[in-house]
Design a protein around this motif. Structure first.
Motif, PDB file in Angstrom:
ATOM      1  N   PRO A   8     -12.087  -4.792  -4.640  1.00 32.24           N
ATOM      2  CA  PRO A   8     -11.354  -3.720  -3.970  1.00 32.24           C
ATOM      3  C   PRO A   8     -11.330  -3.873  -2.446  1.00 32.24           C
ATOM      4  O   PRO A   8     -12.267  -4.409  -1.849  1.00 32.24           O
ATOM      5  N   VAL A   9     -10.241  -3.400  -1.840  1.00 35.65           N
ATOM      6  CA  VAL A   9     -10.119  -3.409  -0.383  1.00 35.65           C
ATOM      7  C   VAL A   9      -9.683  -2.025   0.100  1.00 35.65           C
ATOM      8  O   VAL A   9      -9.305  -1.156  -0.693  1.00 35.65           O
ATOM      9  N   GLU A  29      -0.191   9.912  -6.333  1.00 33.12           N
ATOM     10  CA  GLU A  29       0.731   8.888  -6.836  1.00 33.12           C
ATOM     11  C   GLU A  29       0.674   7.624  -5.984  1.00 33.12           C
ATOM     12  O   GLU A  29       0.614   6.504  -6.510  1.00 33.12           O
ATOM     13  N   LEU A  30       0.661   7.781  -4.659  1.00 29.73           N
ATOM     14  CA  LEU A  30       0.549   6.629  -3.772  1.00 29.73           C
ATOM     15  C   LEU A  30      -0.791   5.930  -3.941  1.00 29.73           C
ATOM     16  O   LEU A  30      -0.871   4.696  -3.967  1.00 29.73           O
ATOM     17  N   ALA A  31      -1.857   6.716  -4.070  1.00 28.98           N
ATOM     18  CA  ALA A  31      -3.193   6.137  -4.235  1.00 28.98           C
ATOM     19  C   ALA A  31      -3.331   5.422  -5.579  1.00 28.98           C
ATOM     20  O   ALA A  31      -3.980   4.376  -5.666  1.00 28.98           O
ATOM     21  N   GLY A  38      -5.557  -3.083  -6.404  1.00 30.34           N
ATOM     22  CA  GLY A  38      -6.896  -3.334  -5.899  1.00 30.34           C
ATOM     23  C   GLY A  38      -7.171  -2.710  -4.546  1.00 30.34           C
ATOM     24  O   GLY A  38      -8.216  -2.942  -3.953  1.00 30.34           O
ATOM     25  N   VAL A  39      -6.232  -1.903  -4.071  1.00 32.09           N
ATOM     26  CA  VAL A  39      -6.413  -1.195  -2.796  1.00 32.09           C
ATOM     27  C   VAL A  39      -6.907   0.202  -3.145  1.00 32.09           C
ATOM     28  O   VAL A  39      -6.134   1.111  -3.424  1.00 32.09           O
ATOM     29  N   THR A  40      -8.215   0.374  -3.161  1.00 33.83           N
ATOM     30  CA  THR A  40      -8.807   1.556  -3.778  1.00 33.83           C
ATOM     31  C   THR A  40      -9.092   2.694  -2.810  1.00 33.83           C
ATOM     32  O   THR A  40      -9.406   3.801  -3.248  1.00 33.83           O
ATOM     33  N   ASP A  63     -10.320  11.760  -3.312  1.00 32.01           N
ATOM     34  CA  ASP A  63     -11.525  11.086  -2.832  1.00 32.01           C
ATOM     35  C   ASP A  63     -11.257   9.678  -2.312  1.00 32.01           C
ATOM     36  O   ASP A  63     -12.128   9.080  -1.673  1.00 32.01           O
ATOM     37  N   ARG A  64     -10.074   9.147  -2.563  1.00 28.81           N
ATOM     38  CA  ARG A  64      -9.739   7.793  -2.103  1.00 28.81           C
ATOM     39  C   ARG A  64      -9.125   7.788  -0.711  1.00 28.81           C
ATOM     40  O   ARG A  64      -8.815   6.711  -0.178  1.00 28.81           O
TER      41      ARG A  64
END
Length: 268
Positions: A8-9, A29-31, A38-40, A63-64
């Motif tokens: 993850p990055v 939705e974007l998250a 892999g962009v967490t 939370d992301r």
């Protein structure tokens, strides 16, 4: 969608509101789409007072997502005490992890250089007073940005968002202990000087970002950008630096966790 990254990055600089997000569902939705690549985690960044209020709220919806707040240099013409008070109030909130984006922009003429520099100095002081990193916007103003940081005394942590300098500027920043964040611009075919700079930055002193919805990486340049596109830039940087992709992912995440004081991946 790019292939999912092997580790993850963090997208260290995006504008979820400018990507069309309004509600918590939009942010999720974007998250979700970013997580599939892999962009967490991501930092959504403000450029004016309304955006700062929204970013601070949005960081509590998922939370992301974390936030950074400041007044963009091109919007500092009328930056007064009321705006300063509100930015400081927002910057002190727990999920606001940086003061930014602030700095200097001599490409556009929306705000006089004197007003930009005064506001930049104020944001530097704010970052030092509240103990949070300073996130810098630097466009066609390298010398003045570095000079003012020296004059004011830089905060403990300084991030050059969407780094745009050459090898010399990169070395000066690295020697000063600053962190350089690379956006999709580093993937552009005509970005030879920027690519040379990206090669010399030590692991632990660079981040990746989208600056979405702007600066979409090659080969999608000119199309709308989103946090998931961070993955394209990570792939490019690993190839450019002749480094293992998973190692670059881990280094980027660890640097983001240190800079923004995020919980580690292992602890959630």
């Amino acid at each position: 969608m790019p292939d999912r990254l092997p580790a993850p990055v963090v997208d260290s600089h995006t504008h979820l509101d400018a990507c069309g997000a309004v509600t918590a569902a939009d942010v999720a939705e974007l998250a979700d789409r970013a997580a599939a690549a892999g962009v967490t985690r991501m930092v959504t960044v403000a450029d004016d007072l309304d955006a700062a209020r929204w970013a601070a709220r949005a960081s509590t919806w998922d939370d992301r997502v974390w936030a950074a707040v400041a007044i963009h240099p091109t919007r500092t013409k009328d930056f007064g005490e009321a705006e300063q008070s509100e930015i400081e109030r927002l910057a002190r909130q727990d999920r606001v992890v940086a003061v930014g984006e602030t700095g200097l922009d001599y490409y556009w003429d929306y705000s006089p250089p004197d007003a930009q520099q005064e506001a930049f100095r104020w944001h530097i002081d704010l970052a030092k007073r509240i103990g949070k990193p300073l996130m810098i916007h630097d466009r066609d103003a390298h010398s003045d940005v570095l000079r003012i940081l020296d004059e004011e005394g830089a905060p403990e942590t300084v991030v050059f968002h969407c780094f745009s300098g050459d090898e010399d500027i990169a070395r000066r920043c690295v020697d000063a202990g600053y962190v350089l964040s690379f956006a999709g611009t580093v993937t552009f075919r005509n970005a030879r000087a920027l690519q040379a700079a990206a090669k010399l930055v030590p692991s632990g002193q660079f981040l990746v970002e989208t600056d979405a919805p702007f600066l979409t990486p090659h080969p999608f340049r000119g199309r709308p950008n989103e946090p998931y596109c961070t993955a394209y830039t990570v792939h490019f940087l690993a190839d450019l630096r002749s480094e293992d992709l998973e190692g670059v992912c881990s280094a980027v995440s660890q640097t983001a966790e240190r800079v923004f004081r995020l919980p580690s991946v292992t602890s959630g």
